[in-house]
Design a protein around this motif. Structure first.
Motif, PDB file in Angstrom:
ATOM      1  N   ILE A   1       4.617  20.311  82.716  1.00 25.39           N
ATOM      2  CA  ILE A   1       5.928  20.590  82.848  1.00 25.39           C
ATOM      3  C   ILE A   1       6.041  21.936  82.002  1.00 25.39           C
ATOM      4  O   ILE A   1       5.735  21.695  80.794  1.00 25.39           O
ATOM      5  N   VAL A   2       6.653  23.061  82.440  1.00 26.55           N
ATOM      6  CA  VAL A   2       6.823  24.110  81.561  1.00 26.55           C
ATOM      7  C   VAL A   2       8.001  23.817  80.920  1.00 26.55           C
ATOM      8  O   VAL A   2       9.126  23.621  81.546  1.00 26.55           O
ATOM      9  N   LEU A   3       8.041  23.719  79.494  1.00 26.79           N
ATOM     10  CA  LEU A   3       9.264  23.631  78.558  1.00 26.79           C
ATOM     11  C   LEU A   3      10.105  24.936  78.376  1.00 26.79           C
ATOM     12  O   LEU A   3      11.240  25.004  78.110  1.00 26.79           O
ATOM     13  N   ARG A   4       9.354  25.828  78.291  1.00 24.80           N
ATOM     14  CA  ARG A   4       9.961  27.297  77.909  1.00 24.80           C
ATOM     15  C   ARG A   4       8.898  28.113  77.984  1.00 24.80           C
ATOM     16  O   ARG A   4       7.763  27.928  78.175  1.00 24.80           O
ATOM     17  N   GLY A   5       9.089  29.368  78.315  1.00 21.65           N
ATOM     18  CA  GLY A   5       8.346  30.575  78.438  1.00 21.65           C
ATOM     19  C   GLY A   5       8.078  30.786  79.945  1.00 21.65           C
ATOM     20  O   GLY A   5       8.743  30.428  80.725  1.00 21.65           O
ATOM     21  N   GLN A   6       6.853  31.444  80.108  1.00 23.64           N
ATOM     22  CA  GLN A   6       6.439  31.938  81.546  1.00 23.64           C
ATOM     23  C   GLN A   6       5.085  31.789  81.567  1.00 23.64           C
ATOM     24  O   GLN A   6       4.192  32.275  80.753  1.00 23.64           O
TER      25      GLN A   6
ATOM     26  N   TRP B   1      14.125  36.690  84.533  1.00 27.20           N
ATOM     27  CA  TRP B   1      13.338  35.913  83.487  1.00 27.20           C
ATOM     28  C   TRP B   1      13.895  36.011  81.823  1.00 27.20           C
ATOM     29  O   TRP B   1      15.138  36.680  81.956  1.00 27.20           O
ATOM     30  N   PRO B   2      13.508  35.252  80.970  1.00 25.37           N
ATOM     31  CA  PRO B   2      14.108  34.915  79.841  1.00 25.37           C
ATOM     32  C   PRO B   2      14.202  36.274  79.065  1.00 25.37           C
ATOM     33  O   PRO B   2      15.126  36.345  78.154  1.00 25.37           O
ATOM     34  N   SER B   3      13.365  37.414  79.371  1.00 30.63           N
ATOM     35  CA  SER B   3      13.503  38.556  78.592  1.00 30.63           C
ATOM     36  C   SER B   3      14.639  39.431  79.089  1.00 30.63           C
ATOM     37  O   SER B   3      14.967  40.375  78.467  1.00 30.63           O
ATOM     38  N   ALA B   4      15.287  39.024  80.268  1.00 34.97           N
ATOM     39  CA  ALA B   4      16.222  39.987  80.823  1.00 34.97           C
ATOM     40  C   ALA B   4      17.561  39.720  79.921  1.00 34.97           C
ATOM     41  O   ALA B   4      18.000  38.868  79.172  1.00 34.97           O
ATOM     42  N   MET B   5      18.131  40.991  79.780  1.00 40.18           N
ATOM     43  CA  MET B   5      19.525  40.949  79.123  1.00 40.18           C
ATOM     44  C   MET B   5      20.766  41.576  79.917  1.00 40.18           C
ATOM     45  O   MET B   5      20.355  42.619  80.911  1.00 40.18           O
ATOM     46  N   SER B   6      21.883  41.219  79.728  1.00 42.58           N
ATOM     47  CA  SER B   6      23.064  41.632  80.519  1.00 42.58           C
ATOM     48  C   SER B   6      23.422  43.014  79.759  1.00 42.58           C
ATOM     49  O   SER B   6      23.292  43.356  78.879  1.00 42.58           O
ATOM     50  N   HIS B   7      24.085  43.777  80.611  1.00 36.52           N
ATOM     51  CA  HIS B   7      24.533  45.314  80.388  1.00 36.52           C
ATOM     52  C   HIS B   7      25.814  45.557  81.397  1.00 36.52           C
ATOM     53  O   HIS B   7      25.635  45.055  82.397  1.00 36.52           O
ATOM     54  N   PRO B   8      26.618  46.192  80.694  1.00 38.79           N
ATOM     55  CA  PRO B   8      27.736  46.800  81.530  1.00 38.79           C
ATOM     56  C   PRO B   8      27.682  47.303  82.919  1.00 38.79           C
ATOM     57  O   PRO B   8      28.153  46.986  83.843  1.00 38.79           O
ATOM     58  N   ASP B   9      26.331  47.761  83.090  1.00 35.96           N
ATOM     59  CA  ASP B   9      26.103  48.567  84.419  1.00 35.96           C
ATOM     60  C   ASP B   9      24.818  47.942  85.284  1.00 35.96           C
ATOM     61  O   ASP B   9      24.715  48.149  86.437  1.00 35.96           O
ATOM     62  N   GLY B  10      24.550  46.748  84.733  1.00 40.91           N
ATOM     63  CA  GLY B  10      23.563  46.037  85.495  1.00 40.91           C
ATOM     64  C   GLY B  10      22.706  44.860  84.584  1.00 40.91           C
ATOM     65  O   GLY B  10      23.385  44.252  83.814  1.00 40.91           O
ATOM     66  N   THR B  11      21.207  45.159  84.658  1.00 36.20           N
ATOM     67  CA  THR B  11      20.730  44.236  83.902  1.00 36.20           C
ATOM     68  C   THR B  11      19.378  44.922  83.147  1.00 36.20           C
ATOM     69  O   THR B  11      18.758  45.636  84.038  1.00 36.20           O
TER      70      THR B  11
ATOM     71  N   GLY C   1      14.772  52.473  76.082  1.00 34.27           N
ATOM     72  CA  GLY C   1      13.750  51.942  75.167  1.00 34.27           C
ATOM     73  C   GLY C   1      12.765  51.395  75.792  1.00 34.27           C
ATOM     74  O   GLY C   1      12.089  51.998  76.770  1.00 34.27           O
ATOM     75  N   ARG C   2      12.360  49.988  75.633  1.00 28.62           N
ATOM     76  CA  ARG C   2      11.097  49.783  76.227  1.00 28.62           C
ATOM     77  C   ARG C   2      11.329  48.586  77.548  1.00 28.62           C
ATOM     78  O   ARG C   2      10.624  48.133  78.240  1.00 28.62           O
ATOM     79  N   ARG C   3      12.932  48.687  77.794  1.00 23.57           N
ATOM     80  CA  ARG C   3      13.405  48.137  79.024  1.00 23.57           C
ATOM     81  C   ARG C   3      13.787  49.066  80.095  1.00 23.57           C
ATOM     82  O   ARG C   3      14.057  50.288  79.898  1.00 23.57           O
ATOM     83  N   LEU C   4      14.030  48.573  81.129  1.00 18.22           N
ATOM     84  CA  LEU C   4      14.569  49.378  82.248  1.00 18.22           C
ATOM     85  C   LEU C   4      15.979  48.483  82.739  1.00 18.22           C
ATOM     86  O   LEU C   4      16.084  47.466  82.933  1.00 18.22           O
ATOM     87  N   LEU C   5      16.836  49.459  82.922  1.00 24.49           N
ATOM     88  CA  LEU C   5      18.191  49.014  83.301  1.00 24.49           C
ATOM     89  C   LEU C   5      18.268  49.198  84.810  1.00 24.49           C
ATOM     90  O   LEU C   5      18.099  50.286  85.587  1.00 24.49           O
TER      91      LEU C   5
END
Length: 223
Positions: A44-49, A161-171, A208-212
């Motif tokens: 069972i995956v407890l955390r991660g990917q 994905w857990p690495s995703a972050m919220s942003h006022p214009d999207g994700t 930066g290293r992410r895509l919005l």
């Protein structure tokens, strides 16, 4: 008994019942999960990917991306065999709960976990059925959808994905060209070129290293 944390709240009641009968195993990013453990245990995956990959005759194909609450080697438990071509590789630091299949079957048979035998088999059968449906859909998309659409589908998946972050214009998503290329089966250069086109079209913006990934596409002048 494995340690508990907030991640276990995302497990089903059935999975939480099994926590006391397994041991934790950690896989670092990009490392391959030991094939012998994968065949001998249900996990069972407890955390991660954890990426599920099919490797045969030099061909490598992504099958699925497992996250918290997903089962590992459900087919090995139900069918008693695991394909030697199936490889598990961590897409992020991953912690698994591993339960030896032989020991689990003994507990299900001797009364210790007898009440879980039918629910466990049903849950795993339903899980595999959902996975097969998802995989069939992906194979259809890969064959008939254009590459740009496939890239957008991966980016939409990356918003969960857990690495995703919220942003006022999207994700904001962490989806490198290499990862996208592997998931849809094309060259990294093709992914890079099409990402550039999507940015110019106002669908994406690099942060930066992410895509919005915008909730609503912007005009090309805002890309």
């Amino acid at each position: 008994m494995p340690s508990t944390n907030g991640q276990t709240e995302r497990l089903s009641a059935l999975q939480q019942r099994l926590l006391a009968y397994g041991i934790e195993h950690e896989v670092n990013t990009s490392e391959q999960f030991d094939a012998r453990l994968a065949q001998a245990c249900i996990g069972i995956v407890l955390r991660g990917q954890l990426r599920v990959i099919w490797e045969q005759d030099g061909e490598v194909s992504d099958i699925a991306l497992l996250r918290t609450g997903d089962w590992v080697n459900a087919q090995g438990f139900l069918l008693g065999e695991t394909s030697a071509h199936t490889v598990y590789r961590a897409a992020a630091f991953t912690r698994l709960l591993l339960i030896d299949i032989a020991q689990l079957n003994a507990r299900l048979a001797d009364g210790v976990l007898a009440e879980l035998q039918a629910p466990l088999h049903q849950a795993l059968a339903q899980y595999l059925a959902r996975r097969m449906t998802t995989l069939s859909g992906r194979l259809h998309q890969i064959r008939f959808a254009d590459t740009e659409s496939l890239i957008l589908q991966v980016l939409q998946e990356a918003t969960t994905w857990p690495s995703a972050m919220s942003h006022p214009d999207g994700t904001l998503v962490m989806a490198p060209c290499k990862v996208i290329a592997e998931r849809i089966g094309c060259a990294r250069a093709t992914v890079s070129r099409l990402l550039g086109e999507l940015m110019r079209a106002g669908r994406l913006r690099r942060e930066g290293r992410r895509l919005l990934l915008f909730d609503e596409p912007l005009g090309a002048e805002q890309g």
